[in-house]
Write an enzyme that holds these catalytic residues in place. Structure first.
Site, PDB file in Angstrom:
ATOM      1  N   ASP A 140       0.869  -1.177   0.000  1.00  0.00           N
ATOM      2  CA  ASP A 140       0.000   0.000   0.000  1.00  0.00           C
ATOM      3  C   ASP A 140       0.912   1.235   0.000  1.00  0.00           C
ATOM      4  OD1 ASP A 140      -3.014   0.837   1.796  1.00  0.00           O
ATOM      5  OD2 ASP A 140      -1.616   2.184   0.758  1.00  0.00           O
ATOM      6  N   ASP A 158       0.189   7.656  -9.505  1.00  0.00           N
ATOM      7  CA  ASP A 158      -0.752   7.255 -10.564  1.00  0.00           C
ATOM      8  C   ASP A 158      -1.740   6.268  -9.960  1.00  0.00           C
ATOM      9  OD1 ASP A 158      -0.595   5.155 -13.509  1.00  0.00           O
ATOM     10  OD2 ASP A 158      -2.027   6.739 -12.975  1.00  0.00           O
TER      11      ASP A 158
HETATM   12  N1  SAM Z   1      -4.481   6.223 -14.975  1.00  0.00           N
HETATM   13  C1  SAM Z   1      -5.459   5.694 -14.049  1.00  0.00           C
HETATM   14  C2  SAM Z   1      -6.340   6.776 -13.523  1.00  0.00           C
HETATM   15  O1  SAM Z   1      -6.080   7.929 -13.825  1.00  0.00           O
HETATM   16  O2  SAM Z   1      -7.317   6.445 -12.836  1.00  0.00           O
HETATM   17  C3  SAM Z   1      -4.761   4.935 -12.945  1.00  0.00           C
HETATM   18  C4  SAM Z   1      -4.159   3.701 -13.490  1.00  0.00           C
HETATM   19  S1  SAM Z   1      -3.305   2.627 -12.472  1.00  0.00           S
HETATM   20  C5  SAM Z   1      -3.971   1.141 -13.055  1.00  0.00           C
HETATM   21  C6  SAM Z   1      -3.996   2.819 -10.841  1.00  0.00           C
HETATM   22  C7  SAM Z   1      -3.260   1.882  -9.901  1.00  0.00           C
HETATM   23  O3  SAM Z   1      -3.324   2.347  -8.552  1.00  0.00           O
HETATM   24  C8  SAM Z   1      -3.811   0.446  -9.867  1.00  0.00           C
HETATM   25  O4  SAM Z   1      -2.835  -0.437 -10.348  1.00  0.00           O
HETATM   26  C9  SAM Z   1      -4.132   0.191  -8.389  1.00  0.00           C
HETATM   27  O5  SAM Z   1      -3.911  -1.143  -7.991  1.00  0.00           O
HETATM   28  C10 SAM Z   1      -3.180   1.174  -7.730  1.00  0.00           C
HETATM   29  N2  SAM Z   1      -3.508   1.546  -6.347  1.00  0.00           N
HETATM   30  C11 SAM Z   1      -4.719   1.886  -5.840  1.00  0.00           C
HETATM   31  N3  SAM Z   1      -4.614   2.164  -4.523  1.00  0.00           N
HETATM   32  C12 SAM Z   1      -3.290   1.997  -4.192  1.00  0.00           C
HETATM   33  C13 SAM Z   1      -2.549   2.139  -2.988  1.00  0.00           C
HETATM   34  N4  SAM Z   1      -3.148   2.504  -1.841  1.00  0.00           N
HETATM   35  N5  SAM Z   1      -1.208   1.903  -3.021  1.00  0.00           N
HETATM   36  C14 SAM Z   1      -0.589   1.531  -4.179  1.00  0.00           C
HETATM   37  N6  SAM Z   1      -1.246   1.366  -5.367  1.00  0.00           N
HETATM   38  C15 SAM Z   1      -2.581   1.606  -5.360  1.00  0.00           C
END
Ligand code: SAM
Length: 285
Positions: A140, A158
């Site tokens: 996380d 992102d």
């Molecule tokens: N470009 C996209 C948008 O603007 O919504 C985002 C794309 S990317 C796939 C988003 C990523 O954030 C995902 O892989 C998700 O698993 C990750 N994510 C969500 N919450 C998170 C957290 N607390 N820590 C790390 N990664 C996280």
């Protein structure tokens, strides 16, 4: 097997978008979120997390180029970069195009997103996950940031929207932890939603970042599948001179970097700082 049916994204109470799909390629409920990958005739492959469009083959270049090259060509010499989220690999791909980068750490909460995007969106990461300069941490982002003692020149968040696992990445505590890990003259940028639809995200982020940094603002670009007009990316740094650099100064770095882009260019870079009044007013609420 979908026979040319529509998939509807309903991120908002009173507004939805839909697109034709030709096949459901993969679906799973991971420990963190519902992951779906579709084949579509118009957008190429599309990934949704918890029913929200994350990336498409057709328009990913806009988002990934602008999220990366605006901070990376603004910073005079970025060597150490941190990515939070970004599981599809597009941000990592674009960061590693900058030859001067010595090390990139990416902290992604969901291994399944990385694995499935490597398989179904190979051009997104384009081999970046195998680059020796990259360290991938499955955690996380909030927990990582809270205990991080490393320092970075550019931090790129992102993440998904502030619902579900992404919510913790939009808090004052997270932003404060991030700032502790920025080198002098460092830049933080973050996915910050579509203000025409999610105006409170601009208001909240601005209030939180402006308490921590000498300069907090946004920059914009249109991402067709993030419905509602301009997408905002949050911007924060203690060096207000960075955004005063001229197109010519950015152009010189772009030219010496020597790689082509499909959306980004130095004029678009500098123009992206200009915010329409309907977005500016959200910063003063
Ligand atoms: N470009 C996209 C948008 O603007 O919504 C985002 C794309 S990317 C796939 C988003 C990523 O954030 C995902 O892989 C998700 O698993 C990750 N994510 C969500 N919450 C998170 C957290 N607390 N820590 C790390 N990664 C996280």
């Amino acid at each position: 097997m979908c026979d040319n049916k529509f998939v509807r994204e309903r991120l908002y109470e009173d507004y939805a978008q839909s697109f034709t799909v030709s096949d459901l390629l993969f679906e799973v409920k991971t420990e963190h979120q519902h992951l779906e990958i579709f084949e579509t005739p118009f957008l190429g492959r599309v990934m949704l997390l918890d029913g929200v469009v994350q990336t498409t083959e057709k328009d990913e270049f806009i988002y990934h180029e602008m999220m990366v090259h605006v901070p990376m060509f603004t910073h005079p010499n970025p060597k150490r970069v941190l990515i939070i989220g970004g599981g599809d690999g597009g941000i990592l791909r674009e960061v590693l195009r900058h030859e001067g980068v010595e090390h990139v750490t990416q902290v992604e909460i969901d291994q399944s997103v990385i694995d499935m995007c490597k398989e179904y969106f190979p051009k997104h990461s384009d081999g970046a996950y195998d680059n020796p300069k990259a360290t991938i941490v499955i955690a996380d982002g909030k927990d990582f940031m809270a205990s991080c003692t490393d320092k970075f020149d550019v931090i790129i968040s992102d993440s998904t929207d502030p619902i579900g696992p992404g919510e913790v990445l939009f808090t004052s505590d997270f932003y404060a932890d991030e700032k502790k890990c920025l080198n002098e003259g460092g830049i933080m940028v973050a996915q910050n939603g579509v203000p025409f639809m999610q105006g409170d995200e601009v208001t909240n982020t601005y209030q939180r970042l402006s308490k921590l940094y000498n300069e907090a603002s946004f920059y914009i670009m249109p991402v067709p599948t993030y419905a509602g007009g301009f997408m905002t990316l949050a911007w924060a740094t203690d060096d207000e001179s960075l955004r005063q650099q001229s197109v010519e100064q950015i152009q010189a770095r772009y030219d010496s970097a020597g790689f082509a882009t499909r959306y980004y260019n130095p004029e678009v870079h500098v123009a992206s700082y200009a915010l329409p009044n309907y977005i500016r007013v959200l910063m003063t609420k």
